[in-house]
Design a protein around this motif. Structure first.
Motif, PDB file in Angstrom:
ATOM      1  N   UNK A 136       0.814  -1.217   0.000  1.00  0.00           N
ATOM      2  CA  UNK A 136       0.000   0.000   0.000  1.00  0.00           C
ATOM      3  C   UNK A 136       0.847   1.267   0.000  1.00  0.00           C
ATOM      4  N   UNK A 137       2.109   1.168   0.463  1.00  0.00           N
ATOM      5  CA  UNK A 137       2.983   2.341   0.572  1.00  0.00           C
ATOM      6  C   UNK A 137       2.355   3.428   1.441  1.00  0.00           C
ATOM      7  N   UNK A 138       1.543   2.984   2.400  1.00  0.00           N
ATOM      8  CA  UNK A 138       0.852   3.947   3.252  1.00  0.00           C
ATOM      9  C   UNK A 138       0.356   3.194   4.481  1.00  0.00           C
ATOM     10  N   UNK A 139       0.690   3.712   5.679  1.00  0.00           N
ATOM     11  CA  UNK A 139       0.326   3.008   6.898  1.00  0.00           C
ATOM     12  C   UNK A 139      -1.188   2.979   7.122  1.00  0.00           C
ATOM     13  N   UNK A 140      -1.853   4.088   6.849  1.00  0.00           N
ATOM     14  CA  UNK A 140      -3.304   4.138   7.048  1.00  0.00           C
ATOM     15  C   UNK A 140      -4.031   3.155   6.157  1.00  0.00           C
ATOM     16  N   UNK A 141      -3.638   3.123   4.862  1.00  0.00           N
ATOM     17  CA  UNK A 141      -4.287   2.214   3.913  1.00  0.00           C
ATOM     18  C   UNK A 141      -4.000   0.756   4.272  1.00  0.00           C
ATOM     19  N   UNK A 142      -2.765   0.488   4.713  1.00  0.00           N
ATOM     20  CA  UNK A 142      -2.401  -0.874   5.092  1.00  0.00           C
ATOM     21  C   UNK A 142      -3.205  -1.320   6.314  1.00  0.00           C
ATOM     22  N   UNK A 143      -3.372  -0.437   7.296  1.00  0.00           N
ATOM     23  CA  UNK A 143      -4.140  -0.779   8.490  1.00  0.00           C
ATOM     24  C   UNK A 143      -5.600  -1.066   8.136  1.00  0.00           C
ATOM     25  N   UNK A 144      -6.161  -0.248   7.241  1.00  0.00           N
ATOM     26  CA  UNK A 144      -7.542  -0.460   6.800  1.00  0.00           C
ATOM     27  C   UNK A 144      -7.690  -1.805   6.099  1.00  0.00           C
ATOM     28  N   UNK A 145      -6.729  -2.158   5.234  1.00  0.00           N
ATOM     29  CA  UNK A 145      -6.781  -3.423   4.502  1.00  0.00           C
ATOM     30  C   UNK A 145      -6.749  -4.616   5.443  1.00  0.00           C
ATOM     31  N   UNK A 146      -6.007  -4.496   6.541  1.00  0.00           N
ATOM     32  CA  UNK A 146      -5.892  -5.601   7.496  1.00  0.00           C
ATOM     33  C   UNK A 146      -6.980  -5.570   8.555  1.00  0.00           C
ATOM     34  N   UNK A 147      -7.723  -4.491   8.623  1.00  0.00           N
ATOM     35  CA  UNK A 147      -8.778  -4.387   9.612  1.00  0.00           C
ATOM     36  C   UNK A 147      -8.264  -4.173  11.019  1.00  0.00           C
ATOM     37  N   UNK A 148      -7.139  -3.459  11.154  1.00  0.00           N
ATOM     38  CA  UNK A 148      -6.563  -3.163  12.469  1.00  0.00           C
ATOM     39  C   UNK A 148      -6.322  -1.664  12.570  1.00  0.00           C
TER      40      UNK A 148
END
Length: 311
Positions: free
Chosen positions: A22-34
């Motif tokens: 994702x190259x982005x912490x917010x987007x990565x967290x959303x994708x993982x549901x955390x």
């Protein structure tokens, strides 16, 4: 320096893969549901355990380091392997996920398979059905040996260690040569079979035994035709050629009578017929799953074919 005793957690590997993609912490967290803080902590713990910086963070961007680029394919493979493991384990515990080996007798398979297979694909999308067509005795043998998971056969199975789930009942229809005096009749007594050359399937087919049972129940000795057939389709073709009469399950009439060009007659009450059901090993411990499968098969077949669901 990496601590060789360190065991990365799946949460840390997932965090690394998600941030890298994702190259982005917010987007990565959303994708993982955390939450973003949970993601950051998991990634930081992974980096600390490895003694290696995997991601460079700045206020404007996220960049995977040279070391991270080298390790990313391995992290991704580990995450995918874990997901495959979980999916496979779900299929092992639930026979309606993954693959099921399902047996059918020859006088059922050609007439219900199109409906059952397309319906199961829609109703149970995680299920892959592997079909085995064979005579009842052989299906029960390989079922007990564990080669099959379940089978759709005529009941009763009369076999120890096997659980039966009745699904539907259907009538037998009398197939006659074209122009026969009984063609089109709707209340033919079963005892009339004593006057007709009855064409049977080969030994081993349950429909052969069921036809003889109809005669016994009517208190008659059937006049057996000299011809015997290895399949219902062949039997119907022989009937069309004037070699005798035969019994067809109602579910097969739309296929066989149209293709074979035979005349039909229906029996009077009580109409002879058969019951079809699902059988499985009693020791499997999967009663609830197979009850659900039987219910779905019954709903699919009864919506398309002239059968009666068994409550």
């Amino acid at each position: 320096m990496t601590d060789k005793s360190f065991q990365p957690t799946l949460a840390g590997l997932r965090a690394f893969v998600a941030v890298a993609e994702k190259q982005h912490f917010g987007s990565a967290a959303t994708a993982l549901g955390v939450s973003q803080s949970t993601l950051s902590q998991a990634l930081a713990s992974l980096e600390a355990g490895l003694g290696t910086r995997l991601v460079e963070r700045s206020t404007r961007s996220v960049r995977v380091t040279t070391e991270g680029i080298r390790l990313l394919p391995l992290a991704r493979a580990a995450v995918e392997a874990a997901d495959t493991f979980t999916t496979t384990a779900a299929g092992v515990s639930d026979p309606l996920q993954g693959s099921i080996r399902l047996g059918f007798i020859p006088t059922v398979a050609p007439y219900v398979l199109p409906t059952v297979l397309s319906g199961l694909a829609s109703r149970l999308p995680d299920l892959t059905v592997r079909v085995v067509e064979d005579q009842t005795d052989r299906l029960l043998l390989v079922l007990r040996e564990g080669v099959l998971d379940a089978a759709l056969i005529a009941l009763p199975a009369d076999t120890s260690g096997v659980t039966e789930i009745p699904i539907y009942a259907e009538d037998f229809v009398l197939a006659l040569p074209p122009g026969h005096r009984l063609a089109g009749k709707s209340r033919v007594p079963a005892a009339t079979l004593a006057e007709l050359p009855l064409l049977l399937l080969d030994e081993g087919h349950c429909l052969r035994d069921q036809a003889l049972d109809v005669c016994r129940s009517a208190g008659i000795q059937a006049e057996l035709a000299d011809t015997r057939a290895a399949s219902l389709t062949t039997a119907v073709q022989c009937v069309a050629g004037g070699l005798g009469v035969t019994l067809i399950p109602d579910s097969a009439v739309s296929v066989e009578a149209t293709r074979g060009g035979v005349a039909l007659a229906r029996f009077g009450a009580p109409r002879p017929g058969r019951r079809i059901g699902l059988v499985f090993r009693s020791s499997s411990g999967r009663d609830d799953s197979y009850q659900r499968l039987a219910r779905i098969i019954g709903e699919l077949v009864s919506a398309e074919l002239p059968v009666r669901l068994i409550a």
